[in-house]
Scaffold this motif. Structure first.
Motif, PDB file in Angstrom:
ATOM      1  N   LEU A 192      40.775  38.152  54.261  1.00  0.00           N
ATOM      2  CA  LEU A 192      40.056  39.156  54.817  1.00  0.00           C
ATOM      3  C   LEU A 192      39.031  39.064  53.803  1.00  0.00           C
ATOM      4  O   LEU A 192      38.138  38.949  54.018  1.00  0.00           O
ATOM      5  N   ARG A 193      39.804  39.245  52.895  1.00  0.00           N
ATOM      6  CA  ARG A 193      38.569  40.179  51.500  1.00  0.00           C
ATOM      7  C   ARG A 193      38.289  38.924  51.011  1.00  0.00           C
ATOM      8  O   ARG A 193      37.533  39.243  50.002  1.00  0.00           O
ATOM      9  N   ARG A 194      38.555  37.491  50.754  1.00  0.00           N
ATOM     10  CA  ARG A 194      38.343  36.827  49.773  1.00  0.00           C
ATOM     11  C   ARG A 194      38.047  35.722  51.835  1.00  0.00           C
ATOM     12  O   ARG A 194      37.433  34.295  50.944  1.00  0.00           O
ATOM     13  N   ALA A 195      37.490  35.791  52.501  1.00  0.00           N
ATOM     14  CA  ALA A 195      37.139  34.777  52.903  1.00  0.00           C
ATOM     15  C   ALA A 195      35.599  35.010  53.518  1.00  0.00           C
ATOM     16  O   ALA A 195      35.019  35.315  52.633  1.00  0.00           O
ATOM     17  N   ASN A 250      50.523  35.703  46.343  1.00  0.00           N
ATOM     18  CA  ASN A 250      49.466  35.214  44.828  1.00  0.00           C
ATOM     19  C   ASN A 250      48.764  33.795  44.785  1.00  0.00           C
ATOM     20  O   ASN A 250      49.963  33.669  44.541  1.00  0.00           O
ATOM     21  N   ASP A 251      47.710  33.739  45.089  1.00  0.00           N
ATOM     22  CA  ASP A 251      47.061  32.315  45.211  1.00  0.00           C
ATOM     23  C   ASP A 251      48.051  31.144  45.589  1.00  0.00           C
ATOM     24  O   ASP A 251      47.709  30.534  45.049  1.00  0.00           O
ATOM     25  N   LEU A 252      49.329  31.222  46.650  1.00  0.00           N
ATOM     26  CA  LEU A 252      49.659  30.647  47.683  1.00  0.00           C
ATOM     27  C   LEU A 252      48.828  29.600  48.552  1.00  0.00           C
ATOM     28  O   LEU A 252      47.968  29.869  48.668  1.00  0.00           O
ATOM     29  N   ILE A 261      56.365  40.383  45.326  1.00  0.00           N
ATOM     30  CA  ILE A 261      55.945  40.210  43.995  1.00  0.00           C
ATOM     31  C   ILE A 261      55.174  39.276  44.044  1.00  0.00           C
ATOM     32  O   ILE A 261      54.973  39.261  44.916  1.00  0.00           O
ATOM     33  N   ASP A 262      53.966  40.018  43.219  1.00  0.00           N
ATOM     34  CA  ASP A 262      52.517  39.422  43.407  1.00  0.00           C
ATOM     35  C   ASP A 262      52.204  39.194  42.213  1.00  0.00           C
ATOM     36  O   ASP A 262      50.813  38.580  41.600  1.00  0.00           O
ATOM     37  N   SER A 263      52.829  38.789  40.945  1.00  0.00           N
ATOM     38  CA  SER A 263      52.637  38.294  39.885  1.00  0.00           C
ATOM     39  C   SER A 263      53.644  37.754  39.571  1.00  0.00           C
ATOM     40  O   SER A 263      54.635  37.836  39.589  1.00  0.00           O
ATOM     41  N   VAL A 282      49.770  35.156  51.765  1.00  0.00           N
ATOM     42  CA  VAL A 282      48.800  33.842  52.164  1.00  0.00           C
ATOM     43  C   VAL A 282      47.457  34.047  52.127  1.00  0.00           C
ATOM     44  O   VAL A 282      47.517  34.260  53.648  1.00  0.00           O
ATOM     45  N   GLY A 283      46.132  34.283  51.510  1.00  0.00           N
ATOM     46  CA  GLY A 283      45.304  34.680  51.808  1.00  0.00           C
ATOM     47  C   GLY A 283      43.794  33.592  51.439  1.00  0.00           C
ATOM     48  O   GLY A 283      43.737  33.065  52.094  1.00  0.00           O
ATOM     49  N   THR A 284      43.653  33.837  50.466  1.00  0.00           N
ATOM     50  CA  THR A 284      42.567  33.182  50.011  1.00  0.00           C
ATOM     51  C   THR A 284      42.120  31.579  50.710  1.00  0.00           C
ATOM     52  O   THR A 284      41.185  30.950  50.694  1.00  0.00           O
ATOM     53  N   LYS A 285      44.016  30.760  49.786  1.00  0.00           N
ATOM     54  CA  LYS A 285      43.660  29.385  50.002  1.00  0.00           C
ATOM     55  C   LYS A 285      43.726  29.090  51.389  1.00  0.00           C
ATOM     56  O   LYS A 285      42.930  28.016  51.433  1.00  0.00           O
TER      57      LYS A 285
END
Ligand SMILES: Nc1ncnc2c1ncn2[C@@H]1O[C@H](COP(=O)(O)OP(=O)(O)OP(=O)(O)O)[C@@H](O)[C@H]1O
Ligand SMILES: O=P(O)(O)OC[C@H]1O[C@H](OP(=O)(O)OP(=O)(O)O)[C@H](O)[C@@H]1O
Ligand SMILES: O=C(O)c1cccnc1
Ligand SMILES: [Mg+2]
Length: 493
Positions: free
Chosen positions: A170-173, A302-304, A272-274, A324-327
């Protein structure tokens, strides 16, 4: 579900390109508005170099068509449009025509969650030329995006090989609307849940999540933060362990996990996020197992995307759940599907249907004329080929040949007697009346899974997939070739 009502509080008829309205006006002026037409919506190339595409967005299309009329304030806006000389762009007679216009088309479509391939129609609209034209932009807007994201999601889920994938985008859609549609399509593609609460409410998608670094940072120590979270949510403890030092974070999670256990509750896992997700997930697994928390899960984010997940699988990372978010929600590596909507047939003034073709220098861009159906052939439940054919051609041959629409030297013989077959285009509207019941979103998601299971894994490979055969039935191929020659003024002997 009333998508338009809940999201837009009214009419979507103006969600179109201006040229659809100017053409519509000109159709009306020239007496062609009600001439019957067939338009097909299809794409020419899979996104992401994928070997398959997942159809999505039909429920929005149904909602759009059911609410397709111009409201008084839409008409007011059009009425105020002026040419440079101050005259109105649209005559009052046309405004009045739009006011009375209702959706009266036939519409066929492949069900959401269907695996589909280039050139075959995902949606076919048959009806008055003016209505078909006015639907183009919105239908493409809806189908292009949701199909793109459902396909991306299916790839990510395939890479995760049965592990749960949570959609965190949501935050990067791409804006509010993009986020909602992306959450819906991601779920259709196979994600287990979304972090987007509004999508959960609107579409009935499960919502889930963990907590952020800010939660940890708001306390004096990490262990205090974990303990406070455990006090609030003793049944939902997935602790984010990488705010300061991941190894220490895992140790603190175990510490609080032991306190939880003493109260009859269980630590669900860590996130784990980094950092190196293979290294730290294996470390987390080892530490959790040694501390007697074998059921605690490791969540990674993390950018998966599908490629990083695949690589982490190859590295034998101990990750159970993937955030999985942004990508995913932005379809990062290919931000648009190129589906198009093309006129395929028109009824002439004598009441006879004429197939229509757009000639192009690029053979991939020559559309396929006529009123079609798409047949999928299967052997023992496995898809072997898709065939595009003219709806009114007599079937029943035992052996058929299908011809690749972009390369006529590529042909495939099919012994139909050995094969099961299913027509992919389903009737959705008959003369403007909805005759199709949309499945629930859970049913659509299940359908995606079963639809994909009919295809060999070679077509589902993330890189350089084996091409699935899709072809034109011979009569359709001949019709198209003849028409192209005719339009180019060739003598075709
Ligand atoms: N073992 C691994 N193999 C392949 N890719 C990985 C592995 N571990 C992490 N990645 C990916 O590598 C990228 C690391 O990105 P980046 O360097 O921005 O993150 P980071 O510095 O670890 O984290 P942050 O900036 O959030 O603190 C991410 O896309 C992540 O998913
Ligand atoms: O990476 P994505 O696939 O988009 O998944 C969602 C990301 O959103 C959150 O953090 P955010 O990215 O806001 O902050 P961060 O980069 O500092 O972790 C979360 O921790 C993930 O990293
Ligand atoms: O719930 C989470 O862990 C979450 C939600 C949104 C984005 N990143 C993570
Ligand atoms: Mg991030």
């Amino acid at each position: 579900m009333k998508i338009t009502k809940d999201l837009y509080q009214g009419s979507l008829a103006l969600l179109t390109d201006f040229y659809q309205l100017t053409m519509s006006y000109a159709y009306w002026k020239s007496g062609k508005a009600e001439q019957e037409a067939v338009f097909n919506l299809f794409f020419r190339k899979h996104p992401f170099q994928s070997g398959f595409t997942i159809a999505a967005g039909l429920e929005y299309v149904i909602d759009f068509c059911n609410n397709f009329h111009f409201h008084e304030d839409d008409l007011g806006y059009l009425r105020e449009m002026k040419n440079t000389d101050g005259t109105s762009v649209f005559e009052e007679g046309f405004i009045d025509y739009l006011k009375r216009m209702r959706f009266t088309c036939d519409l066929e479509a492949v069900a959401e969650g269907t695996v589909i391939f280039p050139h075959t129609p995902m949606i076919k609209v048959k009806g008055p030329l003016i209505q078909c034209q006015l639907l183009e932009t919105a239908l493409l807007n809806i189908i292009n995006f949701q199909t793109l994201i459902a396909t991306k999601s299916a790839r990510v889920v395939l890479a995760a090989k049965g592990d749960s994938v949570l959609e965190f985008g949501l935050r990067r859609a791409q804006g509010i609307d993009g986020a909602l549609a992306a959450s819906r399509a991601s779920y259709i593609g196979g994600c287990a849940a979304t972090s987007n609460v509004m999508a959960g409410k609107l579409f009935g998608i499960p919502v889930s999540g963990t907590h952020a670094h800010s939660w940890i940072m708001s306390f004096d120590s990490e262990v205090e933060a974990f303990q406070a979270y455990a006090d609030a949510f003793p049944d939902k403890c997935i602790f984010l362990v990488d705010t300061y030092d991941t190894e220490t974070g895992i140790r603190h999670a175990i510490e609080v996990g032991k306190i939880l256990r003493s109260k009859g509750k269980e630590l669900l896992g860590v996130r784990i996020d980094s950092g190196d997700l293979a290294y730290f997930s294996n470390l987390a697994r080892q530490m959790l197992d040694e501390a007697d928390f074998p059921d605690a899960k490791v969540v990674a984010s993390n950018d998966l995307d599908e490629h990083i997940i695949s690589s982490l699988k190859f590295q034998e990372a101990s990750i159970d759940t993937w955030g999985v978010g942004t990508k995913l929600v932005t379809a990062y590596d290919q931000p648009a599907l190129g589906a198009v909507y093309k006129l395929a047939a028109l009824k002439n003034m004598n009441g006879k249907w004429e197939p229509k073709v757009k000639v192009s220098q690029q053979s991939i861009k020559i559309n396929i004329p006529g009123d079609h159906q798409v047949k999928r052939f299967l052997k023992n439940g496995k898809a072997v080929a898709d065939m595009l054919y003219l709806k009114d051609t007599v079937q029943g041959k035992s052996k058929i040949v299908i011809i690749d629409p972009t390369d006529p030297t590529k042909r495939k013989k099919l012994n139909v007697e050995d094969l099961e077959e299913v027509n992919l285009l389903k009737q959705v509207f008959k003369e403007g009346i909805q005759v199709y019941t949309s499945p629930s979103i859970q049913e659509i998601k299940e359908y995606t899974k079963s639809s994909l299971s009919c295809f060999d894994k070679a077509h589902k490979r993330l890189i350089n997939p084996h091409i699935y055969p899709v072809g034109l039935e011979e009569q359709l191929y001949d019709l198209r070739t003849d028409l192209v020659f005719k339009m180019k003024n060739y003598e075709h002997e």
